[in-house]
Design a protein around this motif. Structure first.
Motif, PDB file in Angstrom:
ATOM      1  N   GLN A  47       0.850  -1.186   0.000  1.00 15.31           N
ATOM      2  CA  GLN A  47       0.000   0.000   0.000  1.00 15.31           C
ATOM      3  C   GLN A  47       0.889   1.241   0.000  1.00 15.31           C
ATOM      4  OE1 GLN A  47      -3.364   0.243   2.803  1.00 15.31           O
ATOM      5  NE2 GLN A  47      -2.608   2.256   3.395  1.00 15.31           N
ATOM      6  N   MET A  48       0.378   2.303  -0.593  1.00 16.84           N
ATOM      7  CA  MET A  48       1.038   3.602  -0.543  1.00 16.84           C
ATOM      8  C   MET A  48       0.024   4.606  -0.026  1.00 16.84           C
ATOM      9  SD  MET A  48       2.425   6.050  -3.592  1.00 16.84           S
ATOM     10  CE  MET A  48       3.725   4.973  -4.114  1.00 16.84           C
ATOM     11  N   GLU A  49       0.466   5.489   0.837  1.00 20.22           N
ATOM     12  CA  GLU A  49      -0.402   6.565   1.307  1.00 20.22           C
ATOM     13  C   GLU A  49       0.211   7.894   0.899  1.00 20.22           C
ATOM     14  OE1 GLU A  49      -2.932   8.089   5.134  1.00 20.22           O
ATOM     15  OE2 GLU A  49      -1.917   6.166   5.186  1.00 20.22           O
ATOM     16  N   LEU A  50      -0.600   8.714   0.250  1.00 20.30           N
ATOM     17  CA  LEU A  50      -0.144  10.028  -0.193  1.00 20.30           C
ATOM     18  C   LEU A  50      -0.775  11.112   0.661  1.00 20.30           C
ATOM     19  CD1 LEU A  50      -0.381   8.635  -3.525  1.00 20.30           C
ATOM     20  CD2 LEU A  50       1.226  10.507  -3.379  1.00 20.30           C
ATOM     21  N   GLU A  51       0.068  12.031   1.108  1.00 18.37           N
ATOM     22  CA  GLU A  51      -0.378  13.190   1.867  1.00 18.37           C
ATOM     23  C   GLU A  51       0.039  14.442   1.110  1.00 18.37           C
ATOM     24  OE1 GLU A  51       1.138  13.027   5.863  1.00 18.37           O
ATOM     25  OE2 GLU A  51       0.295  11.038   6.221  1.00 18.37           O
ATOM     26  N   HIS A  52      -0.638  15.535   1.409  1.00 16.55           N
ATOM     27  CA  HIS A  52      -0.279  16.798   0.764  1.00 16.55           C
ATOM     28  C   HIS A  52      -0.540  17.944   1.724  1.00 16.55           C
ATOM     29  CE1 HIS A  52      -4.574  17.354   0.315  1.00 16.55           C
ATOM     30  NE2 HIS A  52      -4.420  18.467  -0.347  1.00 16.55           N
ATOM     31  N   TYR A  53      -0.141  19.115   1.299  1.00 21.34           N
ATOM     32  CA  TYR A  53      -0.341  20.335   2.076  1.00 21.34           C
ATOM     33  C   TYR A  53      -1.453  21.117   1.381  1.00 21.34           C
ATOM     34  CZ  TYR A  53       1.035  24.370   4.910  1.00 21.34           C
ATOM     35  OH  TYR A  53       1.055  25.406   5.806  1.00 21.34           O
ATOM     36  N   PRO A  54      -2.710  21.024   1.859  1.00 21.29           N
ATOM     37  CA  PRO A  54      -3.834  21.685   1.175  1.00 21.29           C
ATOM     38  C   PRO A  54      -3.581  23.187   0.979  1.00 21.29           C
ATOM     39  CG  PRO A  54      -4.635  20.226   2.896  1.00 21.29           C
ATOM     40  CD  PRO A  54      -3.132  20.308   3.065  1.00 21.29           C
ATOM     41  N   GLY A  55      -3.969  23.656  -0.165  1.00 24.36           N
ATOM     42  CA  GLY A  55      -3.769  25.061  -0.505  1.00 24.36           C
ATOM     43  C   GLY A  55      -2.406  25.279  -1.127  1.00 24.36           C
ATOM     44  N   MET A  56      -1.367  24.891  -0.435  1.00 25.12           N
ATOM     45  CA  MET A  56      -0.007  25.030  -0.970  1.00 25.12           C
ATOM     46  C   MET A  56       0.201  24.111  -2.177  1.00 25.12           C
ATOM     47  SD  MET A  56       3.654  24.207   0.790  1.00 25.12           S
ATOM     48  CE  MET A  56       3.970  25.734   1.649  1.00 25.12           C
ATOM     49  N   THR A  57      -0.355  22.919  -2.114  1.00 26.57           N
ATOM     50  CA  THR A  57      -0.198  21.970  -3.213  1.00 26.57           C
ATOM     51  C   THR A  57      -0.834  22.514  -4.487  1.00 26.57           C
ATOM     52  OG1 THR A  57      -0.222  20.146  -1.637  1.00 26.57           O
ATOM     53  CG2 THR A  57      -0.602  19.593  -3.940  1.00 26.57           C
ATOM     54  N   GLU A  58      -2.049  22.990  -4.379  1.00 27.65           N
ATOM     55  CA  GLU A  58      -2.733  23.540  -5.561  1.00 27.65           C
ATOM     56  C   GLU A  58      -2.001  24.760  -6.108  1.00 27.65           C
ATOM     57  OE1 GLU A  58      -5.822  21.395  -3.068  1.00 27.65           O
ATOM     58  OE2 GLU A  58      -4.125  22.692  -2.676  1.00 27.65           O
ATOM     59  N   LYS A  59      -1.508  25.603  -5.228  1.00 23.57           N
ATOM     60  CA  LYS A  59      -0.766  26.793  -5.653  1.00 23.57           C
ATOM     61  C   LYS A  59       0.511  26.394  -6.383  1.00 23.57           C
ATOM     62  CE  LYS A  59      -0.695  30.532  -3.114  1.00 23.57           C
ATOM     63  NZ  LYS A  59      -0.442  31.526  -2.068  1.00 23.57           N
ATOM     64  N   SER A  60       1.185  25.387  -5.886  1.00 22.81           N
ATOM     65  CA  SER A  60       2.404  24.894  -6.511  1.00 22.81           C
ATOM     66  C   SER A  60       2.123  24.327  -7.900  1.00 22.81           C
ATOM     67  CB  SER A  60       3.034  23.827  -5.612  1.00 22.81           C
ATOM     68  OG  SER A  60       4.135  23.241  -6.223  1.00 22.81           O
ATOM     69  N   ILE A  61       1.069  23.533  -8.022  1.00 24.61           N
ATOM     70  CA  ILE A  61       0.712  22.951  -9.319  1.00 24.61           C
ATOM     71  C   ILE A  61       0.267  24.042 -10.287  1.00 24.61           C
ATOM     72  CG2 ILE A  61      -0.843  21.363 -10.525  1.00 24.61           C
ATOM     73  CD1 ILE A  61      -0.847  19.673  -7.913  1.00 24.61           C
ATOM     74  N   ASP A  62      -0.463  25.017  -9.804  1.00 27.08           N
ATOM     75  CA  ASP A  62      -0.874  26.134 -10.659  1.00 27.08           C
ATOM     76  C   ASP A  62       0.352  26.849 -11.226  1.00 27.08           C
ATOM     77  OD1 ASP A  62      -3.006  27.923 -11.731  1.00 27.08           O
ATOM     78  OD2 ASP A  62      -1.925  29.394 -10.495  1.00 27.08           O
ATOM     79  N   ALA A  63       1.372  27.053 -10.420  1.00 31.34           N
ATOM     80  CA  ALA A  63       2.594  27.715 -10.894  1.00 31.34           C
ATOM     81  C   ALA A  63       3.272  26.876 -11.984  1.00 31.34           C
ATOM     82  CB  ALA A  63       3.552  27.958  -9.726  1.00 31.34           C
ATOM     83  N   ILE A  64       3.234  25.568 -11.839  1.00 28.54           N
ATOM     84  CA  ILE A  64       3.805  24.684 -12.859  1.00 28.54           C
ATOM     85  C   ILE A  64       3.030  24.817 -14.168  1.00 28.54           C
ATOM     86  CG2 ILE A  64       4.178  22.258 -13.502  1.00 28.54           C
ATOM     87  CD1 ILE A  64       4.573  21.754 -10.409  1.00 28.54           C
ATOM     88  N   LEU A  65       1.703  24.851 -14.081  1.00 26.27           N
ATOM     89  CA  LEU A  65       0.872  24.991 -15.288  1.00 26.27           C
ATOM     90  C   LEU A  65       1.091  26.342 -15.958  1.00 26.27           C
ATOM     91  CD1 LEU A  65      -2.470  23.343 -14.107  1.00 26.27           C
ATOM     92  CD2 LEU A  65      -0.639  22.332 -15.484  1.00 26.27           C
ATOM     93  N   VAL A  66       1.256  27.389 -15.180  1.00 22.42           N
ATOM     94  CA  VAL A  66       1.536  28.723 -15.731  1.00 22.42           C
ATOM     95  C   VAL A  66       2.864  28.705 -16.486  1.00 22.42           C
ATOM     96  CG1 VAL A  66       2.095  31.108 -15.101  1.00 22.42           C
ATOM     97  CG2 VAL A  66       0.086  29.988 -14.107  1.00 22.42           C
ATOM     98  N   GLN A  67       3.869  28.043 -15.912  1.00 21.74           N
ATOM     99  CA  GLN A  67       5.166  27.934 -16.596  1.00 21.74           C
ATOM    100  C   GLN A  67       5.036  27.176 -17.918  1.00 21.74           C
ATOM    101  OE1 GLN A  67       8.705  26.740 -14.283  1.00 21.74           O
ATOM    102  NE2 GLN A  67       7.355  26.920 -12.487  1.00 21.74           N
ATOM    103  N   ALA A  68       4.265  26.091 -17.912  1.00 20.73           N
ATOM    104  CA  ALA A  68       4.073  25.314 -19.137  1.00 20.73           C
ATOM    105  C   ALA A  68       3.371  26.152 -20.198  1.00 20.73           C
ATOM    106  CB  ALA A  68       3.273  24.044 -18.838  1.00 20.73           C
ATOM    107  N   GLN A  69       2.363  26.897 -19.778  1.00 22.60           N
ATOM    108  CA  GLN A  69       1.624  27.742 -20.713  1.00 22.60           C
ATOM    109  C   GLN A  69       2.502  28.860 -21.282  1.00 22.60           C
ATOM    110  OE1 GLN A  69      -1.955  29.524 -19.077  1.00 22.60           O
ATOM    111  NE2 GLN A  69      -3.076  28.870 -20.888  1.00 22.60           N
TER     112      GLN A  69
END
Length: 152
Positions: A47-69
């Protein structure tokens, strides 16, 4: 651009159809699905369990998408990342990119995934016969970023 962090599974066919819907300029959609392996670093994984930092995770991914765009003329992108307990063969992540041409879609999809693996605040804990262990960052994932630093 859409980002979803969720516990429940996703249906890739439905997600890609929604990404394509209403965009006649889209000539290519490239996608990547990551799944849980039953072995890592030579040890069986039950089994694998994934955790994240709510709010910060989405902001980080958004920055990645902005860079790609900013790098490629992409029409749209989607990142779905699961959290919580997952079993071998379960889907973990979907990255999909829509663009007018396949070259931009392939490059942007790979870029997003490379940065997602190293820059987004997710933590993985695996259950093995020797007990639970946190998964460390991999050097090969960090090295994947080097190729993007050399490109505009």
């Amino acid at each position: 651009m859409m980002i979803r962090i969720q516990q429940h599974d996703f249906d890739m066919t439905t997600e890609l159809a929604q990404l394509r819907a209403g965009s006649p300029q889209v000539g290519a959609i490239v996608s990547f699905v990551g799944t849980v392996r039953d072995i890592n670093d030579g040890s069986p994984v039950s089994q694998m369990e994934l955790e994240h930092y709510p709010g910060m995770t989405e902001k980080s991914i958004d920055a990645i998408l902005v860079q790609a765009q900013a790098r490629w003329p992409i029409a749209d992108a989607l990142v779905i990342h699961r959290i919580g307990p997952l079993l071998p063969t379960d889907q973990i992540v979907l990255v999909a990119v829509a663009a007018a041409h396949r070259g931009e879609a392939f490059a942007a999809c790979e870029f997003i995934m490379d940065y997602l693996k190293t820059q987004a605040p997710f933590w993985k804990k695996e259950q093995t016969p020797d007990g639970a262990r946190w998964v460390d960052a991999r050097v090969v994932d960090d090295m994947a970023l080097d190729k993007w630093a050399a490109r505009p």
